[in-house]
Design a protein around this motif. Structure first.
Motif, mmCIF file in Angstrom:
data_model
loop_
_atom_site.group_PDB
_atom_site.id
_atom_site.type_symbol
_atom_site.label_atom_id
_atom_site.label_comp_id
_atom_site.label_asym_id
_atom_site.label_seq_id
_atom_site.Cartn_x
_atom_site.Cartn_y
_atom_site.Cartn_z
ATOM 1 N N VAL A 191 0.852 -1.166 -0.023
ATOM 2 C CA VAL A 191 0.131 -0.020 -0.058
ATOM 3 C C VAL A 191 0.938 1.396 -0.100
ATOM 4 N N VAL A 192 0.641 2.293 -0.999
ATOM 5 C CA VAL A 192 1.546 3.215 -1.103
ATOM 6 C C VAL A 192 1.372 4.364 -0.108
ATOM 7 N N ALA A 198 1.433 10.523 -5.887
ATOM 8 C CA ALA A 198 1.430 11.031 -6.936
ATOM 9 C C ALA A 198 2.428 10.218 -7.915
ATOM 10 N N GLY A 199 3.183 10.072 -7.552
ATOM 11 C CA GLY A 199 4.423 9.252 -8.612
ATOM 12 C C GLY A 199 3.699 7.799 -9.008
ATOM 13 N N SER A 200 3.056 7.175 -7.938
ATOM 14 C CA SER A 200 2.243 5.708 -8.223
ATOM 15 C C SER A 200 1.217 5.807 -8.934
ATOM 16 N N VAL A 201 0.402 6.834 -8.878
ATOM 17 C CA VAL A 201 -0.593 6.965 -9.966
ATOM 18 C C VAL A 201 -0.436 7.098 -11.394
ATOM 19 N N ARG A 202 0.787 7.906 -11.463
ATOM 20 C CA ARG A 202 1.376 8.225 -12.730
ATOM 21 C C ARG A 202 1.853 6.772 -13.243
ATOM 22 N N ARG A 203 2.383 5.757 -12.399
ATOM 23 C CA ARG A 203 2.917 4.425 -12.941
ATOM 24 C C ARG A 203 1.643 3.817 -13.296
ATOM 25 N N LEU A 204 0.422 3.738 -12.488
ATOM 26 C CA LEU A 204 -0.741 3.139 -12.590
ATOM 27 C C LEU A 204 -1.147 3.548 -14.258
ATOM 28 N N LEU A 205 -1.041 4.692 -14.408
ATOM 29 C CA LEU A 205 -1.585 4.975 -15.762
ATOM 30 C C LEU A 205 -0.722 4.533 -16.930
ATOM 31 N N ASP A 206 0.577 4.629 -16.559
ATOM 32 C CA ASP A 206 1.521 4.178 -17.535
ATOM 33 C C ASP A 206 1.228 2.659 -17.883
ATOM 34 N N LEU A 207 1.000 1.869 -16.835
ATOM 35 C CA LEU A 207 0.740 0.425 -17.081
ATOM 36 C C LEU A 207 -0.583 0.070 -17.541
ATOM 37 N N HIS A 208 -1.673 0.986 -17.209
ATOM 38 C CA HIS A 208 -3.191 0.875 -17.863
ATOM 39 C C HIS A 208 -2.744 1.268 -19.422
ATOM 40 N N HIS A 229 -6.320 15.021 -13.365
ATOM 41 C CA HIS A 229 -7.242 14.930 -12.154
ATOM 42 C C HIS A 229 -6.989 13.820 -11.394
ATOM 43 N N LEU A 230 -6.305 12.689 -11.626
ATOM 44 C CA LEU A 230 -6.553 11.670 -10.892
ATOM 45 C C LEU A 230 -5.247 11.952 -10.325
ATOM 46 N N VAL A 231 -4.285 12.556 -10.348
ATOM 47 C CA VAL A 231 -3.044 12.623 -9.419
ATOM 48 C C VAL A 231 -3.585 13.582 -8.366
ATOM 49 N N ARG A 232 -4.058 14.658 -8.862
ATOM 50 C CA ARG A 232 -4.560 15.768 -7.819
ATOM 51 C C ARG A 232 -5.504 15.211 -6.804
ATOM 52 N N SER A 233 -6.501 14.641 -7.518
ATOM 53 C CA SER A 233 -7.721 14.178 -6.442
ATOM 54 C C SER A 233 -7.149 12.810 -5.539
ATOM 55 N N VAL A 234 -6.534 11.946 -6.201
ATOM 56 C CA VAL A 234 -5.893 10.771 -5.293
ATOM 57 C C VAL A 234 -5.103 11.239 -4.198
ATOM 58 N N THR A 235 -4.023 12.358 -4.456
ATOM 59 C CA THR A 235 -3.227 12.678 -3.370
ATOM 60 C C THR A 235 -3.895 13.079 -2.420
ATOM 61 N N GLN A 239 -4.901 10.860 1.569
ATOM 62 C CA GLN A 239 -4.501 11.410 3.136
ATOM 63 C C GLN A 239 -5.501 11.596 3.973
ATOM 64 N N SER A 240 -6.910 11.618 3.567
ATOM 65 C CA SER A 240 -7.989 11.470 4.243
ATOM 66 C C SER A 240 -8.450 10.372 4.236
ATOM 67 N N GLY A 241 -8.118 9.131 3.841
ATOM 68 C CA GLY A 241 -8.450 7.617 4.102
ATOM 69 C C GLY A 241 -9.387 7.391 2.776
ATOM 70 N N ASP A 242 -9.865 8.100 1.884
ATOM 71 C CA ASP A 242 -10.908 8.023 0.890
ATOM 72 C C ASP A 242 -10.317 7.435 -0.340
ATOM 73 N N ALA A 243 -9.138 7.067 -0.203
ATOM 74 C CA ALA A 243 -8.556 6.515 -1.574
ATOM 75 C C ALA A 243 -7.274 5.526 -0.877
ATOM 76 N N HIS A 244 -6.966 4.368 -1.463
ATOM 77 C CA HIS A 244 -5.601 3.696 -1.525
ATOM 78 C C HIS A 244 -5.204 3.547 -2.809
ATOM 79 N N VAL A 245 -3.896 3.551 -2.998
ATOM 80 C CA VAL A 245 -3.228 3.203 -4.017
ATOM 81 C C VAL A 245 -2.253 1.907 -3.699
ATOM 82 N N THR A 246 -2.367 1.054 -4.477
ATOM 83 C CA THR A 246 -1.538 -0.259 -4.053
ATOM 84 C C THR A 246 -0.764 -0.693 -5.222
ATOM 85 N N GLU A 247 0.428 -1.091 -5.032
ATOM 86 C CA GLU A 247 1.492 -1.611 -5.993
ATOM 87 C C GLU A 247 1.743 -2.985 -6.002
ATOM 88 N N PHE A 248 1.999 -3.795 -7.130
ATOM 89 C CA PHE A 248 2.334 -5.081 -6.967
ATOM 90 C C PHE A 248 3.429 -5.170 -7.473
#
Length: 373
Positions: A191-192, A198-208, A229-235, A239-248
């Motif tokens: 769990v990131v 921010a960097g993990s969401v961009r990696r997610l989009l590259d993989l997508h 939008h995704l980087v800004r909102s998910v960052t 922080q508030s627990g409304d999103a989790h980014v997970t890397e495998f």
């Protein structure tokens, strides 16, 4: 200008909308039916990427200095002038917000929308069953229509072993074999941390992008404005627990990443990216992501629903989810009834076009010579 301590105001400025973050977040937490797509971080970020000057129409209801209800709307001119939900195309669920501790909040919001409906029909998209907007619709005294929007699928918020246990025996055995293969392959889950999101969401989009190359993909997911939008909102949401980014990771390399959105009563995987090499190694990515999502549920009070969000893809149906259909709620008054008629005509035309496309695909599937041509 300071907001009034009580009454209704209309926010039409992006900067003013941005300044609402703290009190909007409190209202979101006080609204039992709210989903992650009604957080301030998601909606304001969407506006920054997709909003147009002069279109913002956020209805705000305050009592005794407290924000108790809100409708995040914008003005759209085509096919007719209407007020519609912010972020509908990218948000799996849309709704208004109403503080459960203030019984009058929804009535005040309905009265405010009634005034606006004198000049513009109101088009509430992707309303989940049980949403606050359903109560608003039920109380609406003027012309109104309810249409089907997107189909969705839900699972109970259970540990992975229990979800597997719900399956028929042969399917459960295959699911357990896939899980064992994941473990044997050495896929590791992380769990990131919020400061790395921010960097993990961009990696997610590259993989997508890599995952869907040379296949049909939602083109908006490949555009820079969506990434922003995704980087800004998910960052902020992380922080508030409304999103989790997970890397495998596999052999020290990030081979997949997943974004799970969460509210007190609902959690669901919104977007993921996976390296095509995982398919070559016979690793079931859907099973991997579902298990990861169930592990997020163990942090804090579990939500009531593990949502598979919009869409009825076959890999979702394997898990015996409960189907539901989001609603499109159209509200008007007599002066805006012609706009309502235009929206209904557009919906009928779209339905006929969709039926024609499905019939054409079925004919092609049943005619090998036509496919060869």
């Amino acid at each position: 200008m300071a907001a009034p301590s009580s009454g209704v105001t209309l926010c039409t400025s992006g900067d003013a909308f941005g300044a609402l973050r703290e009190e909007w977040t409190r209202l979101h937490r006080a609204s039992p039916a709210a989903t992650p797509f009604q957080t301030h971080a998601w909606l304001h970020s969407w506006w920054l990427s997709y909003g147009h000057r002069g279109a913002l129409r956020v209805v705000l209801v305050r009592r005794d200095g407290r924000l108790v209800a809100a409708a995040p709307l914008l003005r759209r001119l085509r096919p007719a002038p209407v007020l519609t939900t912010i972020g509908a195309a990218l948000s799996d669920y849309g709704d208004v917000l109403a503080d459960a501790s203030c019984p009058e909040a929804l009535d005040d919001l309905a009265a405010a929308l009634w005034k606006l409906a004198a000049t513009s029909a109101i088009d509430l998209r992707e309303v989940r069953p049980g949403a606050a907007a359903e109560t608003l619709y039920a109380r609406w005294p003027g012309p109104r229509r309810r249409l089907d929007d997107s189909p969705c699928l839900d699972l109970p918020a259970l540990p992975m072993d229990d979800l597997v246990g719900r399956l028929p025996r042969p399917r459960a055995q295959r699911a357990r074999a896939k899980l064992r293969k994941l473990d044997a392959a050495g896929v590791e889950r992380r769990v990131v941390a919020p400061d790395e999101v921010a960097g993990s969401v961009r990696r997610l989009l590259d993989l997508h992008r890599l995952q869907w190359q040379q296949r049909k993909v939602t083109t908006e997911h490949l555009r820079p404005r969506f990434a922003d939008h995704l980087v800004r909102s998910v960052t902020l949401m992380a922080q508030s627990g409304d999103a989790h980014v997970t890397e495998f990771t596999l052999d020290g390399e990030v081979v997949a990443a997943d974004l799970t959105l969460r509210s007190p009563h609902l959690a669901g995987g919104y977007l993921y990216g996976a390296h095509p090499g995982l398919r070559e190694r016979k690793i079931d990515v859907a099973t991997m992501l579902l298990r990861s999502c169930t592990e997020h549920l163990q942090d804090g009070a579990p939500p009531g629903v593990l949502s598979l969000l919009r869409g009825t893809e076959p890999y979702k149906l394997h898990w015996r989810p409960e189907p539901s259909v989001n609603q499109r709620l159209l509200l008007a008054r007599r002066p805006s009834a012609p706009q309502l008629a235009v929206l209904l005509a557009e919906d009928r035309a779209r339905s006929r076009a969709g039926a024609a496309r499905r019939a054409w695909r079925q004919r092609r599937a049943g005619n090998p010579q036509e496919r060869a041509d």
